[in-house]
Structure formats: structure tokens, C-alpha cells
Design an enzyme around this catalytic site. Structure first.
Site, PDB file in Angstrom:
ATOM      1  N   HIS A 119      -6.181   8.438   9.721  1.00  0.00           N
ATOM      2  CA  HIS A 119      -4.768   9.133   9.054  1.00  0.00           C
ATOM      3  C   HIS A 119      -4.928   8.837   7.592  1.00  0.00           C
ATOM      4  CE1 HIS A 119      -3.133   4.934   7.914  1.00  0.00           C
ATOM      5  NE2 HIS A 119      -3.642   4.599   9.305  1.00  0.00           N
ATOM      6  N   HIS A 127     -11.635  -1.309   0.923  1.00  0.00           N
ATOM      7  CA  HIS A 127     -10.035  -1.703   0.440  1.00  0.00           C
ATOM      8  C   HIS A 127     -10.494  -2.811  -0.336  1.00  0.00           C
ATOM      9  CE1 HIS A 127      -7.443   0.372   3.223  1.00  0.00           C
ATOM     10  NE2 HIS A 127      -7.973  -0.264   4.447  1.00  0.00           N
ATOM     11  N   GLY A 169      -1.619  -6.097  11.254  1.00  0.00           N
ATOM     12  CA  GLY A 169      -1.276  -4.688  10.805  1.00  0.00           C
ATOM     13  C   GLY A 169      -0.697  -4.393  12.355  1.00  0.00           C
ATOM     14  N   GLY A 220      -3.208  -1.802   4.645  1.00  0.00           N
ATOM     15  CA  GLY A 220      -1.781  -1.156   4.718  1.00  0.00           C
ATOM     16  C   GLY A 220      -0.658  -2.219   4.668  1.00  0.00           C
ATOM     17  N   ASN A 223       3.576  -3.699   2.103  1.00  0.00           N
ATOM     18  CA  ASN A 223       4.669  -4.542   2.523  1.00  0.00           C
ATOM     19  C   ASN A 223       5.261  -5.147   1.237  1.00  0.00           C
ATOM     20  OD1 ASN A 223       6.674  -6.392   3.631  1.00  0.00           O
ATOM     21  ND2 ASN A 223       5.851  -6.119   5.635  1.00  0.00           N
ATOM     22  N   ARG A 234       3.958   6.176  -3.172  1.00  0.00           N
ATOM     23  CA  ARG A 234       4.951   5.966  -3.963  1.00  0.00           C
ATOM     24  C   ARG A 234       5.179   6.998  -5.156  1.00  0.00           C
ATOM     25  NH1 ARG A 234       6.570   3.250  -0.075  1.00  0.00           N
ATOM     26  NH2 ARG A 234       5.850   0.964   0.230  1.00  0.00           N
ATOM     27  N   ARG A 288      13.060  -2.868  -4.740  1.00  0.00           N
ATOM     28  CA  ARG A 288      11.657  -2.625  -4.697  1.00  0.00           C
ATOM     29  C   ARG A 288      11.366  -1.870  -6.355  1.00  0.00           C
ATOM     30  NH1 ARG A 288       8.727   1.784  -3.121  1.00  0.00           N
ATOM     31  NH2 ARG A 288      10.329   2.528  -1.502  1.00  0.00           N
ATOM     32  N   THR A 346      13.174   7.987  -6.247  1.00  0.00           N
ATOM     33  CA  THR A 346      12.714   8.185  -4.824  1.00  0.00           C
ATOM     34  C   THR A 346      11.351   9.452  -4.710  1.00  0.00           C
ATOM     35  OG1 THR A 346      13.236   8.450  -2.627  1.00  0.00           O
ATOM     36  CG2 THR A 346      14.312   9.543  -3.984  1.00  0.00           C
TER      37      THR A 346
END
Length: 591
Positions: free
Chosen positions: A12, A130, A180, A304, A308, A424, A505, A536
């Protein structure tokens, strides 16, 4: 000049990234080009665009680096299927042919996807990709490194250390013991889509109470002091079945999975609150371990689970680290960037690129603004092709008009410069609004984003004034919107960005990273005294963030956004000749 193209694909969030002599030149996700959210296909369009930015064809590359090792991945799948036979045969019958068709000949698929590339092809381990994406672009000369996600080949979490141009992972947690996948199982059980709905579960958590936490610690995980754990197999179906959870999970958590799009119940909220609390507990223990093992209190994170932001926000608050840097494209898309950097440093022996303006908080991600941009002429042509009525104001004029519209309660789509890399919106493809309005959160969810009403919105704030509104943020400490912190109770109220638990956030904004957004914030503050805006992503539910000017115009016309600010142009929705036409009818895709 040494040119390396990094690729992530076939699971993905496929993406491509071009690194030249250790400098990140371009990076983009395929979904932005294909308009298929989370697109897993080979990133042909993203790769072609990256090569164009470097003035290259694929044949001129020194290497292509893939973000994982498919043989190890296949080894894990077959071992899991055999270990759980005969129950695992159903998963094998469904998953085996997909691997045979799409993933065993990855060498050929990558070469064909790059117009029959014949050069060097390097394979990187998933979690090393990563880790490289976390450490090498970070502002730290030396740092502890922690990666956490669902699963790569076998690893589900790793820890280690980076120093200069070297990176070494020393510990790993292995499949099926995965934070995860545990979080994704709860995402599935709460009725949200796995690999895209996890952030919804995080947003839902403050509406519940963690009444299932003790049950999770007793029935789901055997958690150790160092943050490692074993999952109890019986409640989970992802190893030997085709569902994330089993009937045993149903028994433990008061019923079967919520039907997607059905009403959210208190059970779902409490499940979210419980797994979020458990996640924070595990992440904090892992962080203590990596700091203890390395003796270093600066931390870099990716994977991933590093998205969080609620868990991230606890790390400095609990004084577990001195400084934290999270890769803004922490998920699989960022693996393309990490693979390219890993190849540069490890295979080619390249030096680590350091920006000449480095400060304690300055990284080499260029504000994550690594994607395509469009000239004023291209923007004008795209808008004209849509039949748009535009006002040409110049860039300064657009900034002032945007601030004026926002200060009077308007909602503006902001399209400026290079597109963000990562999930984001950071001020290039953003929807902006006034955070002081009591009804703004509801307006944005119901009439703009077209999504669930519990979903929160993030604030963008002038970096030097962040401490006036948010606890735990000093200066430019959260440029990528990856830390959730408390909103100060003594600050002027900002209801549109203050979540149910009094948190937000935060994105800290400087002129060096996002000059356009910075200019709008300054102009808005001059008018209102408030240095904060709602920020946003510029999209609606089920769609990727807008990419082209035509995408931005379509989003304007399909929603109740009041205006589009794009380059030197300002476009008012109600002035458009086709406003209300059937061509702008929205058919929402599940997300």
C-alpha cells in the site's frame, strides 16, 4: 553525480524518491497521480516525475533501491501458512496466487515499470528502510532509532542507533507479535478500514474510556518491561485466516465487528480508548529500552505506528527523550526515501548531507515539500480549461485576500508550491479556516471533508508563538504535525482545533519551511491577533490530497469551500458559472 531512485510498491502507499549525492531531490506517492487512495501499484508516474526533476532517464541511474526484500517476505508468508495448516490453507489459497502473479518476479516488475531498466537493483530490508528514512534526514548527528509498524519481512519493530553516515539496528520484534497489527485489528473491529482507518481510531479514543485495557493486557498481549511482547493467537485471525479478528475477539470485546458506516457505539469508543492507551504504554517502554541500550536521548522514529501522534506527544512530556524527530512520511511511502538514502550511504559509501544552515531542529527534508509544483502559466491554463472565473491578485494580494476571507469566517483551499510528501497537509495542499469559530469543526466535517463528525482538526501556528497556546511545544518543535499536546487552558479558546480531551496535533510554522503558509498566518494574526489557523488536507473523504490545479478546482466546486487561493489567483466558488451543476456531484468512496 550518483543518482539513486528509491521505490516502495505492491502493498500500500506506493512511492518513489530520487536522491542525488545524498540530497533528497524529489519524492511523491503514486496515489496523487493515479487518484486512487493508498495506491499499491508500481509507482510509474511518481517515478517518472522524480526522474524528470533530476533531468534523468532511468538508464542514467546508478541504482534503483527497493524498500524490502521480497524473498524474506515470501518466506514469512509460506512459513505462516504451513505453521497454521490446515486452517492457514484458506489464506494460502487466496494470497498465494497473488504473490505468484504480482510479487515473485519483482525484479522484472520493477525493470518493466522503469521502461526496461537494465541497471543495478538493490534490495533493502523493510525496517532498515524505515530506520534510514528516520535517521539520515534528521537534524541529529547521533540518535537512537526506533521503527514500529505492522510487519515487513519478519520484523515488526526494531531499535538501534545512527551516527554520522552509519546506521545499525540491534534488536527486533518479529511477526506475528506486532503492535501495528494489534492496532489494525482493533481498527477493523471498530468498523474502519485497515491500513487507512487507524488514524480514525486514534481520533475516536478521547470519546471513550479505557475499560478494556486490563482485559487486553490479560487476554491479548503478554507485555514485558522492555516493551517487547507476545500476542495471544486465539483472538487474532491475520495469521491463519482472512479476517483480522476471530470469534474469541468478539467474546472478549462484547460483540462482532461494527458494520462499516453504521452508527458508532460506546463499545467502539471504549475499544479505541483502550488500544490507544495500550499503544502508548508499549511505545513508551520501547523508547525507554532504546534510550537505555544506546545511551542517547535524541530519538528518530518511523514506521506506520510512528504516525500515532498521540503516543509521540507523550514522549517528551514523560521526559523519556530530550529531542524527537519523526519522519513525516513515516509509513510505507517513506520506505522509498529510506531505501534510496540507505543505498547511498551503505552501498556507495556516500557522506551524509548536512544543510549549511543546520540548527538543532533543522532537517534535510525541505519541509517535506518534495512533490510537484506548477508554474503560474500552467495554473492559469488548467483553470481556464475548467471554465473558472479567477481574480489575478499577485502572490502578496492572494495572501492578504486569503487572510481577509478567513478572518470573516470563510474557508479557503490553499494550493502553494511543491506538494507535501507524506499523509499530512503542511501548507502546500491545505484547507484553512478560523479556529476560533464554534461551528467550524462541524462545518468542515459535514460540508467540506464529508466525513465522520468526531474527527478532529489540526492547528498550524507561528512557531515562536506556539508556547502561548500549546503545552510542551517550544519554538519549531513540531513542524510535521506529528505530536499531539495539550491546548493551554489559559489561552484564548480555539474550539475548532481543540479535541474532546483538550489536545491538538500541532504544526509549528516557519518561513524557512513553508513561506506561503507563514505569510497567511502572519496576515491573519495581524487582522485578528490570533496566530493559529485550522490546517487540514485539501481533499474529501476517500480521495487522495489534490495534486494538480484541476484537482483543486474540482474540490472547490464539489464542497462548500468558499474560495481557492492558487499561485497569484483567487477563485471564489459562488462566482463560478457552473456552481451547482451535476458534474460536481460527489460519490464518496469508503475510507
Amino acid at each position: 553525480m550518483t543518482s539513486v531512485l528509491g521505490i516502495s510498491a505492491f502493498f500500500h502507499d506506493s512511492a518513489a524518491c530520487l536522491v542525488q549525492d545524498g540530497v533528497i531531490v524529489a519524492a511523491a506517492s503514486e496515489e496523487r497521480f493515479s487518484r486512487r487512495k493508498g495506491d499499491a501499484a508500481f509507482p510509474a508516474q511518481a517515478a517518472a516525475w522524480c526522474l524528470e526533476q533530476g533531468g534523468l532517464t532511468a538508464s542514467a541511474l546508478d541504482a534503483v533501491a527497493f524498500y524490502e526484500k521480497p524473498i524474506l517476505h515470501l518466506d514469512r508468508l509460506f512459513e505462516s501458512w504451513l505453521e497454521t495448516a490446515p486452517r492457514g490453507w484458506r489464506a494460502f489459497l487466496k494470497g498465494g496466487p497473488l504473490w505468484a502473479r504480482d510479487k515473485i518476479d519483482l525484479d522484472g516488475a520493477i525493470r518493466r515499470g522503469l521502461s526496461d531498466y537494465t541497471g543495478k537493483l538493490l534490495w533493502c530490508e523493510h525496517h532498515e528502510s524505515h530506520a534510514a528514512s528516520a535517521f539520515f534526514p534528521s537534524p541529529f548527528a547521533e540518535a537512537a532509532v526506533l521503527t514500529i509498524d505492522g510487519v515487513g519481512e519478519w520484523a515488526t519493530a526494531t531499535m538501534g542507533m545512527g551516527s554520522g553516515a552509519s546506521l545499525r539496528l540491534t534488536h527486533e520484534l518479529r511477526y506475528p507479535d506486532s503492535l501495528g497489527l494489534l492496532y489494525s485489528a482493533c481498527t477493523y473491529h471498530a468498523g474502519f478500514r485497515v491500513n487507512s482507518g487507524e488514524y480514525k481510531l486514534m481520533g475516536l479514543a478521547p470519546f471513550g474510556t479505557p475499560r478494556y485495557l486490563d482485559r487486553m493486557l490479560r487476554e491479548l498481549v503478554d507485555l514485558r518491561d522492555d516493551g517487547s511482547f507476545r500476542l495471544h493467537r486465539a483472538p487474532f485471525g491475520f495469521v491463519d485466516g482472512l479476517r483480522m479478528t476471530t470469534a474469541r475477539f468478539d467474546e472478549l470485546f462484547d460483540g462482532p465487528p461494527r458494520v462499516p458506516e453504521s452508527p458508532i457505539t460506546q463499545r467502539d469508543m471504549d475499544l479505541a480508548a483502550s488500544v490507544q492507551q495500550l499503544t502508548q504504554m508499549i511505545v513508551q517502554r520501547m523508547v525507554r529500552s532504546v534510550v537505555r541500550e544506546t545511551g542517547v536521548r535524541d530519538l528518530c522514529m518511523a514506521g506506520g505506528v510512528a504516525l500515532n501522534a498521540v503516543a509521540n506527544g507523550t514522549l517528551k512530556r514523560e521526559q523519556l527523550v530530550d529531542r524527537l524527530w519523526v519522519q513525516p512520511a513515516a509509513g510505507d511511502a517513506g520506505g522509498a526515501l529510506g531505501a534510496a538514502l540507505l543505498a547511498w550511504h551503505r552501498y556507495f559509501g556516500g557522506a551524509r548531507h548536512r544543510d549549511s544552515n543546520d540548527t538543532a531542529l533543522h532537517d534535510t527534508m525541505h519541509g517535506a515539500l518534495l512533490g510537484p509544483s506548477f508554474s503560474d502559466d500552467v495554473i492559469a491554463a488548467d483553470l481556464a480549461a475548467q471554465g473558472a472565473v479567477v481574480e489575478t491578485l499577485g502572490r502578496d494580494g492572494v495572501v492578504q485576500r486569503t487572510a481577509e476571507c478567513l478572518a470573516t469566517g470563510g474557508i479557503v483551499g490553499w494550493f502553494d508550491g511543491r506538494m507535501e510528501f507524506g499523509p499530512r497537509a503542511l501548507g502546500a495542499r491545505s484547507i484553512l479556516a478560523d479556529p476560533r469559530k464554534n461551528d467550524m469543526q462541524e462545518r468542515l466535517n459535514a460540508h467540506i471533508k464529508l466525513r465522520e463528525n468526531f474527527r478532529p482538526f489540526a492547528p498550524a501556528v507561528l512557531a515562536e508563538r506556539a508556547h502561548e497556546y500549546f503545552d510542551g511545544i517550544e519554538g519549531d518543535e513540531s513542524p510535521y504535525m506529528l505530536q499531539v499536546v495539550p491546548v493551554r487552558v489559559d489561552a484564548p479558546p480555539l474550539p475548532a482545533i481543540t479535541h474532546r480531551d483538550g489536545s491538538a496535533r500541532v504544526q509549528t510554522v516557519t518561513a524557512a519551511r513553508t513561506p506561503g503558509l507563514r505569510a497567511v498566518l502572519e496576515a491573519f494574526a495581524a487582522r485578528t491577533g490570533c496566530p493559529v489557523l485550522v490546517n487540514t488536507s485539501f481533499n474529501i473523504r476517500g480521495e487522495p490530497v489534490v495534486h494538480t490545479p484541476a484537482d483543486a478546482y474540482a474540490c472547490l466546486m464539489r464542497t462548500d469551500i468558499d474560495a481557492l487561493a492558487i499561485g497569484p489567483y483567487f477563485v471564489v466558488r459562488t462566482a463560478q458559472p457552473t456552481v451547482g451543476d451535476a458534474r460536481w456531484h460527489v460519490t464518496l468512496e469508503p475510507d
